[in-house]
Structures are given as structure tokens and as C-alpha cells.
Write an enzyme that holds these catalytic residues in place. Structure first.
Site, short mmCIF file in Angstrom:
data_model
loop_
_atom_site.label_atom_id
_atom_site.label_comp_id
_atom_site.label_asym_id
_atom_site.label_seq_id
_atom_site.Cartn_x
_atom_site.Cartn_y
_atom_site.Cartn_z
N ALA A 181 0.74 87.72 49.74
CA ALA A 181 0.74 87.07 48.65
C ALA A 181 1.30 87.97 47.61
O ALA A 181 1.39 89.23 47.32
CB ALA A 181 -0.71 86.72 48.39
N PRO A 182 1.82 87.12 46.37
CA PRO A 182 1.87 85.63 46.40
C PRO A 182 2.98 84.99 47.25
O PRO A 182 2.98 83.71 47.45
CB PRO A 182 2.13 85.50 45.01
CG PRO A 182 3.01 86.76 44.60
CD PRO A 182 2.48 87.67 45.30
N GLY A 183 4.27 85.61 47.96
CA GLY A 183 4.61 84.86 48.70
C GLY A 183 6.28 85.32 48.72
O GLY A 183 7.02 84.32 49.35
N GLY A 184 6.77 86.44 48.05
CA GLY A 184 8.20 86.43 47.99
C GLY A 184 8.82 86.63 49.33
O GLY A 184 9.78 86.13 49.59
N ASP A 200 -3.05 87.56 54.16
CA ASP A 200 -3.42 88.26 52.94
C ASP A 200 -4.85 87.79 52.61
O ASP A 200 -5.25 86.95 53.00
CB ASP A 200 -2.27 88.12 51.68
CG ASP A 200 -2.30 89.10 50.73
OD1 ASP A 200 -3.35 89.22 50.02
OD2 ASP A 200 -1.26 89.50 50.60
N LYS A 267 3.51 102.36 50.73
CA LYS A 267 3.08 102.65 49.33
C LYS A 267 2.73 104.05 49.27
O LYS A 267 1.62 104.56 49.83
CB LYS A 267 1.93 101.51 48.98
CG LYS A 267 2.30 100.31 49.40
CD LYS A 267 2.93 99.40 48.37
CE LYS A 267 3.12 98.08 48.71
NZ LYS A 267 3.60 97.25 47.81
C1 LIG Z 1 2.82 94.10 46.59
S1 LIG Z 1 1.53 92.77 47.14
C2 LIG Z 1 2.88 91.79 48.35
C3 LIG Z 1 3.94 91.18 47.50
C4 LIG Z 1 4.33 90.05 48.68
N1 LIG Z 1 5.35 90.77 49.80
C5 LIG Z 1 5.37 89.31 48.06
O1 LIG Z 1 6.51 89.23 48.38
O2 LIG Z 1 5.12 88.58 47.17
C6 LIG Z 1 0.47 93.57 48.01
C7 LIG Z 1 -0.53 92.56 48.82
O3 LIG Z 1 -1.27 93.39 49.86
C8 LIG Z 1 -2.41 92.54 49.94
N2 LIG Z 1 -3.27 93.45 50.63
C9 LIG Z 1 -3.87 94.60 50.28
N3 LIG Z 1 -4.68 94.88 51.44
C10 LIG Z 1 -4.65 94.04 52.31
C11 LIG Z 1 -4.96 93.93 53.49
N4 LIG Z 1 -5.89 94.90 54.35
N5 LIG Z 1 -4.66 92.87 54.52
C12 LIG Z 1 -3.83 92.04 54.05
N6 LIG Z 1 -3.33 91.96 52.85
C13 LIG Z 1 -3.76 93.16 51.83
C14 LIG Z 1 -2.66 92.21 48.37
O4 LIG Z 1 -3.78 91.41 48.35
C15 LIG Z 1 -1.68 92.06 47.83
O5 LIG Z 1 -1.44 90.60 47.85
#
Ligand SMILES: C[S@@+](CC[C@H](N)C(=O)[O-])C[C@H]1O[C@@H](n2cnc3c(N)ncnc32)[C@H](O)[C@@H]1O
Length: 311
Positions: A181-184, A200, A267
Site C-alpha cells: 500500500a498504497p500501491g506504486g 498490506d 529499511k
Molecule cells: C513504504 S510503504 C510501501 C509503499 C509501496 N511499496 C508502494 O509502492 O506504494 C510501507 C508499507 O509497509 C506496510 N507494512 C508495514 N508492516 C507490514 C507488515 N507486517 N505486513 C504488511 N505490510 C506492512 C505499511 O502499511 C506501508 O504501507
């Protein structure tokens, strides 16, 4: 590592300390540094260098004309990276053939023409390398961005990783996108025609959730076991999580032979944990890179074709 070869490492923006620590851990001796440039004795792969000048040498130059003649006598394409004497460097640069750095349209291959790099290390001392590790000026990979469709700028990470790796999921391949999320990332994968299973704790943007081939599940990526999920062609993770946790998850998927290819964001928080970065780099067939669009994070790429080539 080549022990006494001179090399110049250009640190990723804001990560000079990480680069210096990394070089030190790898036994590379830093001779001097100016801004983001590190002059060192010892050539090694580097996670935190955005570009490496592979064959640097010093040439005394008494005039702008002499600097221009020196560079032109070696090759056509040069990228200036001034670290002082900015006006003199700008005059030299203006007399060299222009280097067009048009942003890439995603899907175009990375450039292949050799691109050298130079700087004025001192008023009358040119430091130049005809060969660099990156064919992009200063290692900066820029794209014609899509500001309309992807719901986050994270899509640029996948565009860059795929362009540098020279491959991406084929239409119909099954991709798992953890932390989607949000889905890029899901948007990039669905546009390639892949089948995407996105996980997510938060929902995907509606325009991505409704794309052909996208299946989304609300929950934690840590709850999904490879044995129950079954094999996937590509495993992606951009989950906001501790690097150790990600390492445990990908190790589980590697051990189970449940994914052929991996692209994951490591990260980093606070003080950079070099030991964890080295653990990712040490997984067979792996590359850890700091993408131009990565912030305090790295990208771990592990592709089946690299693993096969390693054997
Ligand atoms: C940097 S954002 C991802 C952006 C995404 N790749 C995009 O292209 O839009 C990090 C995401 O990791 C998710 N997140 C954190 N811990 C998580 C978990 N244990 N399982 C699934 N998602 C997780 C958060 O909810 C957040 O949406």
C-alpha cells in the site's frame, strides 16, 4: 578487491559516513575526501557509492585549455563533478562536448556509452577517470515520471531496480508484493502484465486495486508461510520493518525454494547496521544497492539468472 588500485567513490547523497565506514570495513584505505568524493587505494564493490571512478589519474593542467585538451584526447563523454574551483570547472565543462542526460522512459535500456568523470582536485590539478561503474551521469538514474497514475513515488524504486538489473517480470508471472500500500509497486507490476498478490495492513488505492491481475489481501506479510502460499516467480517487499525481520523472511522463502526472484527494500533506521547489510550481500547471487531514489534504505536484489550464473 584490487588492493592498491586507485579509485574514486562518489557517496550517495547524504551517505558519506556510510560509505566511509563501508570502505573501512572492506579494507579500502581512504587517502582523501572532498564533499562526496572519496579518493581511495583499493577497488571494491560498494553499496553506498552511487558511482565509482574505476581508472582515475591526476594530470597537472596549467590552463583551462590544457584541461579541455587533456580530457578530449582521451574520449568524448565526460561528466564534471566539481568539488571546488567551481567557476574554473564550469568554464572547462562549457568547452567539452555536451553530455545529453535525457530522463529514461521506463522500458528503455540503461545507456551503454562509456561516460568518464572528472573534477579539479586542485586549481591546477585535474582528476579524471575515463571509466566509471555507472553509465548514468554521477550514477543518477532519472525517469520521465508518471505523476498521474501511481499512488506513490515508490514506483520509481522498481523502475530503477528493473532498469539496472536489465530484467523485470514477464506478463503472466506471479508476483507477491509485501507492504504494497498504497500501491506504486503493484501498479508497476500490473502494468507489466504480471499477476500480483499484494499484502498490506492498509488498503491499496482504488485505481490500483481495480487493475487487471491484482489480488489484494489486508494483513501482515509476516503471517504468510511459503509452504501455504506456494511458489511465486517474484517476491517483492517494501514493508516498513526492521532489516533483521526482513532477512528472516527472505531466508525462509529462499530455503523453501518458493521464489525465483527477489527485490526488497532494506529499511534502515538510526545508525546504519553494516552487519545486516553484509548478511544480505552474502546471500548467494545477491546485490545490495543504494538506488538513486532510495533514502535511508537499500535495495536487495536476488535474481534466479544471477544465482544460476554464480554456480
Ligand atoms: C513504504 S510503504 C510501501 C509503499 C509501496 N511499496 C508502494 O509502492 O506504494 C510501507 C508499507 O509497509 C506496510 N507494512 C508495514 N508492516 C507490514 C507488515 N507486517 N505486513 C504488511 N505490510 C506492512 C505499511 O502499511 C506501508 O504501507
Amino acid at each position: 578487491m584490487s588492493s592498491d588500485a586507485l579509485a574514486v567513490y562518489l557517496a550517495a547523497q547524504g551517505f558519506e559516513k556510510e560509505l566511509a565506514d563501508e570502505l573501512c570495513r572492506k579494507g579500502v584505505s581512504i587517502k582523501a575526501s572532498k564533499e562526496r568524493l572519496f579518493l581511495a587505494s583499493g577497488l571494491t564493490d560498494s553499496v553506498w557509492a552511487q558511482n565509482i571512478w574505476l581508472e582515475p589519474s591526476f594530470t597537472p593542467v596549467r590552463s583551462v585549455g590544457e584541461a579541455v585538451r587533456t580530457l578530449k584526447s582521451v574520449q568524448r563523454n565526460w561528466k564534471a563533478h566539481p568539488v571546488g574551483f567551481y567557476r574554473r570547472a564550469a568554464v572547462i565543462e562549457s568547452q567539452l562536448p555536451p553530455v545529453k542526460a535525457r530522463p529514461l522512459r521506463f522500458g528503455e535500456p540503461a545507456p551503454v556509452s562509456p561516460l568518464g568523470a572528472w573534477t579539479l582536485w586542485d586549481h591546477d590539478l585535474l582528476l579524471a577517470s575515463p571509466k566509471c561503474s555507472s553509465a548514468f551521469p554521477d550514477g543518477e538514474v532519472r525517469f520521465e515520471e508518471d505523476r498521474l497514475n501511481p499512488p506513490s513515488r515508490a514506483y520509481l524504486k522498481l523502475w530503477e531496480a528493473f532498469t539496472l538489473a536489465g530484467c523485470f517480470p514477464a506478463a503472466g508471472e506471479l508476483c507477491l508484493d509485501m507492504g504494497a500500500a498504497p500501491g506504486g509497486w503493484t501498479w508497476v507490476l500490473a502494468r507489466l502484465g504480471a499477476s500480483v498478490f499484494s499484502i498490506d495492513k492498509s488498503p491499496l488505492a482504488p485505481n490500483v486495486a481495480s487493475m487487471h491481475g491484482v489480488d489484494a489481501c489486508l494483513g501482515s506479510g509476516f503471517g504468510l508461510e511459503p509452504e501455504t502460499a506456494g511458489r511465486v516467480d517474484w517476491f517483492f517487499s517494501d514493508m516498513a520493518c526492521y532489516p533483521e525481520r526482513l532477512l528472516t523472511v527472505v531466508q525462509k522463502w529462499l530455503d523453501a525454494g518458493a521464489a525465483k526472484n527477489f527485490v526488497c527494500t532494506i529499511k534502515l533506521q538510526g545508525e546504519t547496521r553494516h552487519d545486516i547489510v553484509e548478511a544480505f550481500s552474502g546471500l548467494p547471487g545477491s546485490k545490495v544497492i543504494h538506488l538513486f531514489c532510495n533514502k535511508h534504505e537499500l535495495t536487495w536484489i536476488n535474481l534466479e539468472k544471477w544465482r544460476l550464473n554464480c554456480l
